[in-house]
Design a protein around this motif. Structure first.
Motif, PDB file in Angstrom:
ATOM      1  N   MET A 132     -29.393 -41.567  14.015  1.00 38.19           N
ATOM      2  CA  MET A 132     -30.312 -40.915  14.900  1.00 38.19           C
ATOM      3  C   MET A 132     -31.460 -40.264  14.110  1.00 38.19           C
ATOM      4  SD  MET A 132     -29.093 -38.604  18.031  1.00 38.19           S
ATOM      5  CE  MET A 132     -29.976 -37.123  18.288  1.00 38.19           C
ATOM      6  N   LEU A 133     -31.098 -39.624  12.977  1.00 39.58           N
ATOM      7  CA  LEU A 133     -32.128 -39.016  12.143  1.00 39.58           C
ATOM      8  C   LEU A 133     -33.038 -40.085  11.531  1.00 39.58           C
ATOM      9  CD1 LEU A 133     -30.104 -36.213  10.305  1.00 39.58           C
ATOM     10  CD2 LEU A 133     -31.885 -35.906  12.020  1.00 39.58           C
ATOM     11  N   LEU A 134     -32.444 -41.221  11.152  1.00 37.46           N
ATOM     12  CA  LEU A 134     -33.255 -42.312  10.594  1.00 37.46           C
ATOM     13  C   LEU A 134     -34.247 -42.837  11.627  1.00 37.46           C
ATOM     14  CD1 LEU A 134     -30.546 -44.242   8.564  1.00 37.46           C
ATOM     15  CD2 LEU A 134     -32.456 -42.924   7.651  1.00 37.46           C
ATOM     16  N   ARG A 135     -33.777 -42.977  12.878  1.00 39.56           N
ATOM     17  CA  ARG A 135     -34.682 -43.437  13.941  1.00 39.56           C
ATOM     18  C   ARG A 135     -35.823 -42.449  14.164  1.00 39.56           C
ATOM     19  NH1 ARG A 135     -30.811 -44.037  18.385  1.00 39.56           N
ATOM     20  NH2 ARG A 135     -29.153 -44.809  17.098  1.00 39.56           N
ATOM     21  N   LYS A 136     -35.499 -41.160  14.147  1.00 40.59           N
ATOM     22  CA  LYS A 136     -36.523 -40.140  14.342  1.00 40.59           C
ATOM     23  C   LYS A 136     -37.545 -40.173  13.205  1.00 40.59           C
ATOM     24  CE  LYS A 136     -38.389 -36.712  16.508  1.00 40.59           C
ATOM     25  NZ  LYS A 136     -39.089 -36.918  17.754  1.00 40.59           N
ATOM     26  N   ALA A 137     -37.081 -40.360  11.970  1.00 39.32           N
ATOM     27  CA  ALA A 137     -37.997 -40.451  10.829  1.00 39.32           C
ATOM     28  C   ALA A 137     -38.899 -41.666  10.965  1.00 39.32           C
ATOM     29  CB  ALA A 137     -37.208 -40.509   9.520  1.00 39.32           C
ATOM     30  N   ASP A 138     -38.334 -42.800  11.418  1.00 38.38           N
ATOM     31  CA  ASP A 138     -39.142 -44.014  11.636  1.00 38.38           C
ATOM     32  C   ASP A 138     -40.181 -43.791  12.736  1.00 38.38           C
ATOM     33  OD1 ASP A 138     -36.457 -46.418  11.012  1.00 38.38           O
ATOM     34  OD2 ASP A 138     -37.879 -45.423   9.643  1.00 38.38           O
ATOM     35  N   GLU A 139     -39.772 -43.134  13.823  1.00 39.95           N
ATOM     36  CA  GLU A 139     -40.709 -42.854  14.914  1.00 39.95           C
ATOM     37  C   GLU A 139     -41.882 -41.996  14.429  1.00 39.95           C
ATOM     38  OE1 GLU A 139     -38.722 -41.002  18.210  1.00 39.95           O
ATOM     39  OE2 GLU A 139     -37.265 -42.631  18.392  1.00 39.95           O
ATOM     40  N   LEU A 140     -41.572 -40.971  13.670  1.00 40.09           N
ATOM     41  CA  LEU A 140     -42.625 -40.096  13.159  1.00 40.09           C
ATOM     42  C   LEU A 140     -43.550 -40.846  12.198  1.00 40.09           C
ATOM     43  CD1 LEU A 140     -40.559 -36.826  12.616  1.00 40.09           C
ATOM     44  CD2 LEU A 140     -42.362 -37.185  14.302  1.00 40.09           C
TER      45      LEU A 140
ATOM     46  N   ILE B 221     -36.398 -35.928   6.898  1.00 45.72           N
ATOM     47  CA  ILE B 221     -35.953 -36.596   5.668  1.00 45.72           C
ATOM     48  C   ILE B 221     -35.059 -35.661   4.853  1.00 45.72           C
ATOM     49  CG2 ILE B 221     -36.781 -37.484   3.445  1.00 45.72           C
ATOM     50  CD1 ILE B 221     -39.140 -38.717   5.015  1.00 45.72           C
ATOM     51  N   GLU B 222     -35.379 -34.372   4.806  1.00 44.14           N
ATOM     52  CA  GLU B 222     -34.508 -33.400   4.136  1.00 44.14           C
ATOM     53  C   GLU B 222     -33.148 -33.327   4.814  1.00 44.14           C
ATOM     54  OE1 GLU B 222     -36.088 -29.468   3.436  1.00 44.14           O
ATOM     55  OE2 GLU B 222     -38.059 -30.311   2.984  1.00 44.14           O
ATOM     56  N   MET B 223     -33.152 -33.384   6.145  1.00 43.62           N
ATOM     57  CA  MET B 223     -31.884 -33.353   6.886  1.00 43.62           C
ATOM     58  C   MET B 223     -31.051 -34.585   6.559  1.00 43.62           C
ATOM     59  SD  MET B 223     -33.435 -31.939  10.488  1.00 43.62           S
ATOM     60  CE  MET B 223     -31.990 -32.229  11.469  1.00 43.62           C
ATOM     61  N   ILE B 224     -31.688 -35.728   6.428  1.00 46.25           N
ATOM     62  CA  ILE B 224     -30.976 -36.962   6.077  1.00 46.25           C
ATOM     63  C   ILE B 224     -30.363 -36.819   4.688  1.00 46.25           C
ATOM     64  CG2 ILE B 224     -31.289 -39.416   5.515  1.00 46.25           C
ATOM     65  CD1 ILE B 224     -33.458 -39.466   7.733  1.00 46.25           C
ATOM     66  N   GLY B 225     -31.136 -36.283   3.742  1.00 42.91           N
ATOM     67  CA  GLY B 225     -30.616 -36.070   2.389  1.00 42.91           C
ATOM     68  C   GLY B 225     -29.431 -35.126   2.362  1.00 42.91           C
ATOM     69  N   SER B 226     -29.511 -34.053   3.119  1.00 46.98           N
ATOM     70  CA  SER B 226     -28.408 -33.089   3.171  1.00 46.98           C
ATOM     71  C   SER B 226     -27.156 -33.712   3.776  1.00 46.98           C
ATOM     72  CB  SER B 226     -28.805 -31.862   3.987  1.00 46.98           C
ATOM     73  OG  SER B 226     -29.855 -31.172   3.371  1.00 46.98           O
ATOM     74  N   CYS B 227     -27.340 -34.467   4.846  1.00 47.34           N
ATOM     75  CA  CYS B 227     -26.187 -35.129   5.483  1.00 47.34           C
ATOM     76  C   CYS B 227     -25.565 -36.153   4.543  1.00 47.34           C
ATOM     77  CB  CYS B 227     -26.612 -35.795   6.786  1.00 47.34           C
ATOM     78  SG  CYS B 227     -26.984 -34.626   8.104  1.00 47.34           S
ATOM     79  N   SER B 228     -26.395 -36.897   3.822  1.00 49.03           N
ATOM     80  CA  SER B 228     -25.872 -37.881   2.862  1.00 49.03           C
ATOM     81  C   SER B 228     -25.073 -37.192   1.767  1.00 49.03           C
ATOM     82  CB  SER B 228     -27.021 -38.673   2.237  1.00 49.03           C
ATOM     83  OG  SER B 228     -27.724 -39.374   3.220  1.00 49.03           O
TER      84      SER B 228
END
Length: 166
Positions: A1-9, A39-46
Motif C-alpha cells: 500500500m505504501l509502495l502504491r502511494k509512493a508511485d502515485e505521488l 519512502i521513509e515509512m517504507i524504509g522503516s517498515c522494511s
C-alpha cells in the motif's frame, strides 16, 4: 500500500513537472515532501520486517548471542580498586605501604569466586550500580546483592587474616 502511494505521488509530480507558476511549484514541493515521508515509512517498515525475520538488528554481522570473547570481557583497572584504608586498615603513609596494601587486596580477591570477583570489581573498581552490574552480567539485581555481600565478607576476612600474618 505504501509502495502504491509512493508511485502515485511520483506520477502526480511528473505530471506537474513543467512548472509555470509559483502555485504549481508549491504544490510540487508539498507532493515531494509527502513522497519522501512515504519512502521513509517504507524504509522503516522494511527495517522492522528484516529484524523480525532474522531475529537480530539489520546490518549486524552477528547477533548478541554470539559475541566474541573480547566483547564479553569486563576490563577493570586495578588502580580504581579500593585501597586498604577502605577495608579497615587506617595507616596509609608511604608508597611502600600502598604496595603492601595492593598486594593484600589482590591476595584477598583471589579467594573470591569468578562471579563474586566480577561483581566486586564492577561495584568498587568501576562504580557501577547493582542494577547496571545485573544487566552486564545477565543476572538478577538480588543475585548481585548476594554476591556482593559474600565478596565483601570474604575480602574483609582475607585482609584481616593477611594483616595478622604479614
Amino acid at each position: 500500500m505504501l509502495l502504491r502511494k509512493a508511485d502515485e505521488l511520483s506520477l502526480l509530480i511528473s505530471r506537474l513537472e513543467p512548472v509555470r507558476s509559483l502555485e504549481e511549484m508549491n504544490e510540487i514541493l508539498a507532493l515531494d515532501k509527502d513522497r519522501r515521508l512515504v519512502i521513509e515509512m517504507i524504509g522503516s517498515c522494511s527495517y522492522v520486517i528484516e529484524w523480525l525475520e532474522t531475529g537480530r538488528r539489520p546490518g549486524s554481522r552477528r547477533g548478541i548471542e554470539r559475541r566474541a570473547g573480547y566483547q564479553r570481557e569486563i576490563l577493570t583497572d586495578p588502580a580504581k580498586l579500593p585501597t586498604s584504608s577502605r577495608l579497615g586498615n587506617e595507616s596509609h603513609a608511604s608508597i611502600e605501604e600502598t604496595e603492601v596494601s595492593r598486594f593484600r587486596l589482590e591476595a584477598a580477591l583471589r579467594g573470591l569466586t569468578e562471579r563474586e570477583r566480577s561483581c566486586y570489581m564492577l561495584a568498587h573498581g568501576e562504580c557501577y550500580s547493582f542494577a547496571e552490574i545485573a544487566v552486564l552480567l545477565n543476572i538478577s539485581k538480588s543475585s548481585v546483592g548476594t554476591y556482593m555481600t559474600r565478596a565483601q565478607r570474604k575480602v574483609a576476612d582475607n585482609v584481616s587474616f593477611l594483616i595478622l600474618v604479614g
